[in-house]
Design an enzyme around this catalytic site. Sequence first.
Site, PDB file in Angstrom:
ATOM      1  N   SER A  82       0.846  -1.189   0.000  1.00  0.00           N
ATOM      2  CA  SER A  82       0.000   0.000   0.000  1.00  0.00           C
ATOM      3  C   SER A  82       0.887   1.248   0.000  1.00  0.00           C
ATOM      4  CB  SER A  82      -0.953  -0.042   1.193  1.00  0.00           C
ATOM      5  OG  SER A  82      -1.974   0.909   1.064  1.00  0.00           O
ATOM      6  N   ASP A  97      -9.550  -3.842  -5.604  1.00  0.00           N
ATOM      7  CA  ASP A  97      -8.948  -2.987  -4.579  1.00  0.00           C
ATOM      8  C   ASP A  97      -9.559  -1.594  -4.627  1.00  0.00           C
ATOM      9  OD1 ASP A  97      -7.274  -1.602  -2.839  1.00  0.00           O
ATOM     10  OD2 ASP A  97      -5.469  -2.603  -3.542  1.00  0.00           O
ATOM     11  N   HIS A 105      -7.908  -5.025  -1.288  1.00  0.00           N
ATOM     12  CA  HIS A 105      -6.646  -4.455  -0.826  1.00  0.00           C
ATOM     13  C   HIS A 105      -5.854  -5.415   0.059  1.00  0.00           C
ATOM     14  CE1 HIS A 105      -3.997  -1.059  -0.418  1.00  0.00           C
ATOM     15  NE2 HIS A 105      -4.070  -1.068   0.898  1.00  0.00           N
TER      16      HIS A 105
END
Length: 703
Positions: free
Chosen positions: A552, A637, A672
């Site tokens: 991320s 995501d 995610h």
Amino acid sequence: MRLSLALLLIAAPLGAQITQSGGAPPSPPVAAKRPQVTKIHGYTRVDDYYWLREKTNPEVRQHLEAENAYTEALMKPTEALQKKLYEEMVARIKQTDETVPYRRGEWLYWSKTTEGKQYPTLLRRRVNKGEPEVLLDVNAMAAGHGFFALGGVNVSDDGNLLAYSIDTTGYRQYLLQVKDLRTGAVLSDRMPRVGSIVWARDNHTLFLTTEDSVTKRSDKFWKHRVGTDSTTLLYTEPDELFDVGASRSRDGAMIFLTSYAKTMTEARYLPADHPDDTLRLALKREKDHEFSIDEDEGRFYIRTNKGAKNFRVVSAPIATPDETHWKPFIAHDPAVKIEDLDFFAGTVVVSERQNGLTYLRLIDKKTGASHRISTPEPVYALSLGNNREYAADTLQFIYNSLVTPASTFAYAIESRQRTLLKQQDVYNYDRARFESKRVWVPARDGTRVPVALVYRKGTPMDGSAPMLLYAYGSYGASIDPTFSPTRLSLLDRGFIFALASIRGGGELGEPWRDAGRMMKKMNTFTDFIDVAAYLEKHRYTSADRMMIQGGSAGGLLIGAVVNMAPDLFKAAVAQVPFVDVMNTMLDASLPLTTSEYIEWGNPNEKAAYDYMMKYSPYDNVKAQAYPYMLVEVSYNDSQVPYWEGTKFAARIRATKTDEKPLLVKANLGAGHGGASGRYDRWKEIAFEYAFMISHVPDARLTP
């Protein structure tokens, strides 16, 4: 023992392994260039791969499938190693297991995992009697779904109704449902895109937050009567920098609605036993004023950074909570960050952070005397466990370290005696064979950066050991040194694991966070580079054995440093990486963009644009040699769209000067956080570890 040919081939780099096993290396997918031209601040931006964000375009799906096919072909020689790593992980973990129960009212609550099943079962039973009841059988709920995740789970005060939320795509848009625990029936109540779930004391009123369907900004606060069509909108947050979240005090008296931005807060409240009362303002938002608010014994307690960079705590009357009525409760200590407060009938527990380590301080509400829970190791992680009872005289806390599995203790507040309730079972693990320590690395500006290390005793410190260096460094988030049973598969193969607490994270308090955000963001990347260089210089590892990983915003870190200092790293794993910084932050319609203007900067302002362009990974790809790379993206995501890593990989391939393979692994059915099932997640980890091991010269293939 003889090793298979597939395992023996691991010692050669990917690509070379294909040739050695009798086939020509396949060619990577080539994304078509379709220039998208934009002008801003007098600059002309050309994005050849903008079209990859067209999720409904069949060519996009075809490209991702081609990426997966290429990655599968290149990783085929590692299949035996992947299988071995996965089997090690499964054998090491107690698959049928239960969490430590916690009490709430007349019930004990816990969860259970069962061997062969991906998800837990949520259970409860009455205190001191009765058989367990199934609250939610998540495996049954997940049947027919490629992805399944629970969001909020909250039982009404009387124990009769269970409000919970589910996500079946990975996009983190949760659907509210309500179950009658007396009958087992799931009621007709539904609310899409729900976030916070809070019960009123009447046991049939729910307070909920929901997010915008496009931007995913949590912006609305609702009141819903269970079993009816009565749903009332109580508040809409107008400022695009802010989200909203709801909570309830531990004594059950007060419900709070907090509007929060990256550096500002505002709070409203209403009594939990008067759900029809008007929502009242407690403290209004002010520039750079961050705070959290709670209620105890009829007063508000406010953890505030006003005049206190690392926070102080004040109390105030509920009727007049403005600053003129604040009364000091905990003074500011510049060396100690106050991270959280938990109120109980006779005790306040303060979660603190000092010198990069976590502490729990207990304050006696009558005498004001305080003490910290002691810790036995120099590098560790400590936090409160599940404590739902306000009148509790015993607390649960969780302790672990890089060498100590997660351990849940009961702590008697008065006697200060601790009892181990459960330590995570890790089969075939001997703690005495491992050691951990912390080193302080001088960054280029003289700042000392803490780095936690773990390795098997006897690991050579002559540059021959492979290393996995991990970091995050954004949002003021702290990545604490915790135990990982899956990581043992690397340590047993001679790896050193290093966790760098670089600036931008919160490990050393608010000044540390501020030193790595906005117009100081470059410190995050140079800290990581300086840590890597230090570890190589001091012979913990060497550049041809240095693996790096981040996800991320940590994927942004990985993307930035492979542009800035590629020679320091042998291989890099970028998980769901935020690498297309400029295009994302220039598009206010994308999820999370507007709320992050005060984390990265608003590139619609020229000064911010110019600074962000210095590190945006997609915009800084160069004609140079890069490390071996694995870029992992997820099709659903919502936090970092799949196209960011996909575009980054396409641009690097089209620009770099080396022949090293760059792999993209696209999870086409998750979000995610990757796979939702635990066995699927272990397979993902085994894949990543096999990728790393395959690039270690003379890799040790077996423990």
